[in-house]
Design a protein around this motif. Structure first.
Motif, PDB file in Angstrom:
ATOM      1  N   THR A   1       0.829  -1.213   0.000  1.00 13.37           N
ATOM      2  CA  THR A   1       0.000   0.000   0.000  1.00 13.37           C
ATOM      3  C   THR A   1       0.859   1.257   0.000  1.00 13.37           C
ATOM      4  O   THR A   1       0.556   2.232  -0.685  1.00 13.37           O
ATOM      5  CB  THR A   1      -0.949   0.082   1.224  1.00 13.37           C
ATOM      6  OG1 THR A   1      -0.199   0.362   2.403  1.00 13.37           O
ATOM      7  CG2 THR A   1      -1.724  -1.199   1.414  1.00 13.37           C
TER       8      THR A   1
ATOM      9  N   VAL B   1       0.824   4.249  -2.793  1.00 16.92           N
ATOM     10  CA  VAL B   1       0.645   5.672  -2.505  1.00 16.92           C
ATOM     11  C   VAL B   1       1.830   6.459  -3.065  1.00 16.92           C
ATOM     12  O   VAL B   1       1.664   7.555  -3.624  1.00 16.92           O
ATOM     13  CB  VAL B   1       0.476   5.912  -0.993  1.00 16.92           C
ATOM     14  CG1 VAL B   1       0.515   7.393  -0.665  1.00 16.92           C
ATOM     15  CG2 VAL B   1      -0.854   5.323  -0.516  1.00 16.92           C
TER      16      VAL B   1
ATOM     17  N   ARG C   1       1.279   7.235  -6.588  1.00 18.54           N
ATOM     18  CA  ARG C   1       0.384   8.369  -6.813  1.00 18.54           C
ATOM     19  C   ARG C   1       1.125   9.688  -6.661  1.00 18.54           C
ATOM     20  O   ARG C   1       0.743  10.701  -7.253  1.00 18.54           O
ATOM     21  CB  ARG C   1      -0.802   8.317  -5.853  1.00 18.54           C
ATOM     22  CG  ARG C   1      -1.821   7.246  -6.253  1.00 18.54           C
ATOM     23  CD  ARG C   1      -2.747   6.879  -5.120  1.00 18.54           C
ATOM     24  NE  ARG C   1      -3.472   7.992  -4.559  1.00 18.54           N
ATOM     25  CZ  ARG C   1      -4.677   8.407  -4.967  1.00 18.54           C
ATOM     26  NH1 ARG C   1      -5.281   7.798  -5.957  1.00 18.54           N
ATOM     27  NH2 ARG C   1      -5.272   9.419  -4.380  1.00 18.54           N
TER      28      ARG C   1
ATOM     29  N   SER D   1      -7.169   0.195 -11.255  1.00 17.31           N
ATOM     30  CA  SER D   1      -7.365   1.330 -10.360  1.00 17.31           C
ATOM     31  C   SER D   1      -6.420   1.186  -9.180  1.00 17.31           C
ATOM     32  O   SER D   1      -6.616   0.333  -8.318  1.00 17.31           O
ATOM     33  CB  SER D   1      -8.811   1.402  -9.865  1.00 17.31           C
ATOM     34  OG  SER D   1      -8.866   2.237  -8.715  1.00 17.31           O
ATOM     35  N   ARG D   2      -5.389   2.048  -9.164  1.00 13.88           N
ATOM     36  CA  ARG D   2      -4.457   1.950  -8.046  1.00 13.88           C
ATOM     37  C   ARG D   2      -5.119   2.332  -6.732  1.00 13.88           C
ATOM     38  O   ARG D   2      -4.803   1.814  -5.686  1.00 13.88           O
ATOM     39  CB  ARG D   2      -3.224   2.821  -8.305  1.00 13.88           C
ATOM     40  CG  ARG D   2      -2.203   2.114  -9.204  1.00 13.88           C
ATOM     41  CD  ARG D   2      -1.035   3.012  -9.496  1.00 13.88           C
ATOM     42  NE  ARG D   2      -1.442   4.087 -10.378  1.00 13.88           N
ATOM     43  CZ  ARG D   2      -0.949   5.309 -10.343  1.00 13.88           C
ATOM     44  NH1 ARG D   2      -0.047   5.628  -9.444  1.00 13.88           N
ATOM     45  NH2 ARG D   2      -1.383   6.223 -11.176  1.00 13.88           N
ATOM     46  N   TYR D   3      -6.087   3.278  -6.769  1.00 14.37           N
ATOM     47  CA  TYR D   3      -6.697   3.698  -5.518  1.00 14.37           C
ATOM     48  C   TYR D   3      -7.518   2.575  -4.886  1.00 14.37           C
ATOM     49  O   TYR D   3      -7.449   2.341  -3.692  1.00 14.37           O
ATOM     50  CB  TYR D   3      -7.554   4.955  -5.729  1.00 14.37           C
ATOM     51  CG  TYR D   3      -8.014   5.530  -4.414  1.00 14.37           C
ATOM     52  CD1 TYR D   3      -7.084   6.021  -3.495  1.00 14.37           C
ATOM     53  CD2 TYR D   3      -9.350   5.551  -4.070  1.00 14.37           C
ATOM     54  CE1 TYR D   3      -7.480   6.522  -2.275  1.00 14.37           C
ATOM     55  CE2 TYR D   3      -9.760   6.056  -2.848  1.00 14.37           C
ATOM     56  CZ  TYR D   3      -8.822   6.541  -1.955  1.00 14.37           C
ATOM     57  OH  TYR D   3      -9.231   7.028  -0.743  1.00 14.37           O
ATOM     58  N   ARG D   4      -8.285   1.850  -5.726  1.00  8.28           N
ATOM     59  CA  ARG D   4      -9.045   0.714  -5.173  1.00  8.28           C
ATOM     60  C   ARG D   4      -8.112  -0.359  -4.643  1.00  8.28           C
ATOM     61  O   ARG D   4      -8.374  -0.981  -3.611  1.00  8.28           O
ATOM     62  CB  ARG D   4      -9.969   0.108  -6.245  1.00  8.28           C
ATOM     63  CG  ARG D   4     -11.319   0.809  -6.293  1.00  8.28           C
ATOM     64  CD  ARG D   4     -12.444  -0.036  -6.847  1.00  8.28           C
ATOM     65  NE  ARG D   4     -13.179  -0.777  -5.832  1.00  8.28           N
ATOM     66  CZ  ARG D   4     -13.895  -0.207  -4.844  1.00  8.28           C
ATOM     67  NH1 ARG D   4     -13.937   1.088  -4.719  1.00  8.28           N
ATOM     68  NH2 ARG D   4     -14.544  -0.952  -3.975  1.00  8.28           N
TER      69      ARG D   4
ATOM     70  N   ILE E   1      -5.221   0.146  -3.310  1.00  9.35           N
ATOM     71  CA  ILE E   1      -4.729   0.615  -2.008  1.00  9.35           C
ATOM     72  C   ILE E   1      -5.757   0.315  -0.920  1.00  9.35           C
ATOM     73  O   ILE E   1      -5.437  -0.218   0.143  1.00  9.35           O
ATOM     74  CB  ILE E   1      -4.437   2.137  -2.053  1.00  9.35           C
ATOM     75  CG1 ILE E   1      -3.222   2.418  -2.937  1.00  9.35           C
ATOM     76  CG2 ILE E   1      -4.220   2.693  -0.643  1.00  9.35           C
ATOM     77  CD1 ILE E   1      -3.005   3.888  -3.228  1.00  9.35           C
ATOM     78  N   LEU E   2      -7.036   0.634  -1.206  1.00 10.76           N
ATOM     79  CA  LEU E   2      -8.072   0.445  -0.189  1.00 10.76           C
ATOM     80  C   LEU E   2      -8.188  -1.019   0.227  1.00 10.76           C
ATOM     81  O   LEU E   2      -8.255  -1.332   1.419  1.00 10.76           O
ATOM     82  CB  LEU E   2      -9.423   0.935  -0.713  1.00 10.76           C
ATOM     83  CG  LEU E   2      -9.604   2.450  -0.814  1.00 10.76           C
ATOM     84  CD1 LEU E   2     -10.972   2.778  -1.380  1.00 10.76           C
ATOM     85  CD2 LEU E   2      -9.422   3.106   0.556  1.00 10.76           C
TER      86      LEU E   2
ATOM     87  N   ASP F   1      -0.141   8.449   5.034  1.00  5.60           N
ATOM     88  CA  ASP F   1      -1.054   9.429   4.469  1.00  5.60           C
ATOM     89  C   ASP F   1      -0.665  10.852   4.844  1.00  5.60           C
ATOM     90  O   ASP F   1      -0.799  11.772   4.031  1.00  5.60           O
ATOM     91  CB  ASP F   1      -2.487   9.118   4.915  1.00  5.60           C
ATOM     92  CG  ASP F   1      -2.982   7.799   4.343  1.00  5.60           C
ATOM     93  OD1 ASP F   1      -2.423   7.337   3.332  1.00  5.60           O
ATOM     94  OD2 ASP F   1      -3.920   7.215   4.911  1.00  5.60           O
TER      95      ASP F   1
ATOM     96  N   GLU G   1      -2.142  12.540   1.564  1.00  4.85           N
ATOM     97  CA  GLU G   1      -3.435  11.953   1.234  1.00  4.85           C
ATOM     98  C   GLU G   1      -4.370  12.189   2.429  1.00  4.85           C
ATOM     99  O   GLU G   1      -3.920  12.402   3.552  1.00  4.85           O
ATOM    100  CB  GLU G   1      -3.294  10.433   1.016  1.00  4.85           C
ATOM    101  CG  GLU G   1      -2.296  10.027  -0.029  1.00  4.85           C
ATOM    102  CD  GLU G   1      -2.957   9.749  -1.371  1.00  4.85           C
ATOM    103  OE1 GLU G   1      -4.191   9.588  -1.410  1.00  4.85           O
ATOM    104  OE2 GLU G   1      -2.236   9.714  -2.383  1.00  4.85           O
TER     105      GLU G   1
ATOM    106  N   LYS H   1     -11.890   9.222   7.155  1.00  8.64           N
ATOM    107  CA  LYS H   1     -13.012   9.021   6.242  1.00  8.64           C
ATOM    108  C   LYS H   1     -14.289   8.910   7.069  1.00  8.64           C
ATOM    109  O   LYS H   1     -14.446   7.982   7.865  1.00  8.64           O
ATOM    110  CB  LYS H   1     -12.803   7.742   5.410  1.00  8.64           C
ATOM    111  CG  LYS H   1     -11.699   7.857   4.387  1.00  8.64           C
ATOM    112  CD  LYS H   1     -12.095   8.784   3.242  1.00  8.64           C
ATOM    113  CE  LYS H   1     -10.963   8.970   2.257  1.00  8.64           C
ATOM    114  NZ  LYS H   1     -10.697   7.762   1.465  1.00  8.64           N
TER     115      LYS H   1
END
Lengths: 207, 207, 207
Positions: C18, C22, C25, C85-88, C90-91, C135, C140, C146
C-alpha cells in the motif's frame, strides 16, 4: 569529543538554521523559531536513539545541543532578511546538514555493532526525519517527496559508501568521511546540476 | 494521588475534550472521536515519557487515563451541538489543558532530577505535542503556528516560572502552581486581550 | 516462527504494497517508494514496541522485515501500471494489512500480560498508525478521517473479538483468528456494501 559527537553538534547547528529559515517563511515569533529549529535539529537523532534503544536520548544527556539550536534560531530571527533567497539557503543548508547527520547516524549504529540494514536505516533516519518533521509541521512540501531529486537517495548512497569502507577494513574516520562526501556530492549534484532518478510514470512510454 | 497524578488526569480530560471538538469539526463517528481525543490527551505525555526514558509510559501503567479520554469523547459526541461556537470552546479548553499539562511535564522532569533545559523542554513538549498531533492529523492549522500568539511562549513562560520557584527553594506545589498560573495567564491574555509577540518580517521597517 | 511472527511478516508485506502504491500516486522514484513502503510497513509496529517498552523494536532485531518491505516496493515500482485502479487496490490491500496487523498487535500485548485496555490500544495502534504516517507524509486524506467508514471501528471490533475469545478460555490462535476475521469483515463490509457508523452532525435532525 568523539567523531560522532562533532558530527552531532554540526548537524544540530545546521539543521537548526534550516528550521529557523522555514519558521521565517511562516512568519513565526522568536519562540516559534526556537521550537521549529529545535524540532528539526534533534528530531532525526531522537527517533534514531529511541529505535536503537539508546537511553538517554543524546540531547537529554547533553542539553547544550538544544541551547545550540536555540542560539542558531535567534541568530536567524535577526539576520534572515539579509539573505537574497531564503528558500535557496534552506536547500543548501539542508544539504550540508544531511551530509553531517547521515554519518552521525551511521557512526552510532556501527558503534553499537548493528548489521548493514540497520546501519543504513540509522543513517537515513538521522539525516531525513528532522527535516520531514519540520516540513510536515510547517506545511511545506517535504523534501523527501520532491520527485526524482536525489535526497533520500543521497542519504542512502552515503550510508552504503560508509558500509563499503567499513567492510574494506577502514571503519571510523575514513568511513564516515566517505559517507559525508558521497551524501553531499549526490545532493549537491542534484541541486546544482539537476541530477535525477527516473520517477514512476502511470504508463510506461510506448516503444 | 500525587500532585503530578492530579495534573496528568486533569490534562488528559481537558485535552480529550479539545480533541473530540476538533473531531466534531471533521464530522467523524464515535470511534473517530475517541481516537482523536485519546491521541490529543496522551500524545504529549507519551513523547515526554519516551524521551525521558520513563518505562512504562504513564497510561500503560494506568489505563484509566485512556478510559477517561474515551468518556470525554463520548460526552462531546452527544452534547457538542449545544455549544454556540465550537472553535472558541476549543481555544479556551486548549488553554486550560496547556495550563495543567505544562506543570505536569515540569513536575515529572524535576522529580527525575533533570537540569533546567530538560525541565523546560519536558513542560513544553507535554503541553503542546498532543495538540500538535491533533491538528496535523485533522488538517487544522496547528496552534503552534498561529503567528505572534502566545502559545509556545505561554508554555515556555510557565516552565521558566516553575524553575524560578524551584531555584528559590519552593519546588513542589508552589512551583507547579506558579507554572500553571503563568501559562494560563499568558495564553488567556493572548486570546482575550490580543497580547502578541513581534513576528518575523522579511524586511525590517525603515527608520 | 511464532504466530505473531507470521502475522508481523504478512502485515509488513501488505502494508509495504500500500505504501508503494501511494508513492506511485506521488510519482516518486525507486528510493522514495522504498522509504514510504518501509515507513508504512513498520510504522505502526514501531510505535507499539516503543510504547510497550519492547527492546529492541521488532525490525531492529530482525532486519529482514525491512528488506521484505523494500522488495515489495521494487515490485510495485515496475508493475503498478498494470493495475486498473491503483486507488481501489490501495483500499483493499490496506484492509488486508489491517486484518493481519491488528491481531499482531493484540498478540504482542496479550503475550506481555497486559489488561484489556492496553490490548485494544496495541491492536488499533499497530493496525492504523503505519497507514496514518503514510497518508500524512504523502498528503493523502488519512483513512482514519473518512467520515463514517468502518476503519478505526473495524480495528476496534477485531481487538474486542480477540479479548472475548481470550476471556472465554481460547487465547492464542483462535483469538487472533477471530480478531483478523472480524476486522476484515467489518472493513470489507464498509468498502463493499457501504456499512457506516452515524457521524457527528452539528445540529441533530428535528423530530
Amino acid at each position: 569529543m568523539t567523531l560522532v559527537g562533532v558530527l552531532d553538534h554540526a548537524s544540530v547547528l545546521v539543521f537548526a538554521l534550516t528550521g529557523a529559515l522555514v519558521a521565517s517563511r511562516s512568519q513565526l515569533d522568536l519562540v516559534g523559531f526556537i521550537f521549529i529549529a529545535a524540532l528539526t535539529a534533534v528530531g532525526g537523532g531522537t527517533v534514531r536513539d529511541l529505535i536503537l534503544g539508546r537511553d538517554p536520548v543524546f540531547w537529554v544527556a547533553a542539553p547544550q545541543f538544544v541551547l545550540l539550536a536555540a542560539g542558531a534560531a535567534m541568530a536567524v530571527f535577526f539576520t534572515a532578511h539579509l539573505l537574497e533567497s531564503r528558500y535557496r539557503a534552506i536547500l543548501w543548508l539542508d544539504a550540508c546538514a544531511l551530509a553531517v547527520a547521515v554519518p552521525a547516524g551511521v557512526g552510532v549504529a556501527l558503534a553499537l555493532g548493528h548489521g548493514p540494514v540497520i546501519v543504513v536505516i540509522a543513517g537515513v533516519v538521522t539525516g531525513t526525519l528532522g527535516g520531514l518533521m519540520r516540513d510536515v509541521v510547517c506545511n511545506e512540501v517535504p523534501l523527501v517527496l520532491k520527485q526524482g531529486e536525489l535526497y533520500l537517495s543521497a542519504a542512502f548512497g552515503g550510508a552504503v559508501a560508509a558500509l563499503a569502507f567499513a567492510e574494506l577494513g577502514a571503519p571510523g574516520l575514513p568511513a564516515l568521511l566517505a559517507c559525508g562526501v558521497v551524501t553531499f556530492g549526490l545532493r549537491a549534484g542534484s541541486l546544482g546540476f539537476g541530477w535525477r532518478l527516473p520517477v514512476y510514470r502511470p504508463r510506461p512510454p510506448r516503444r
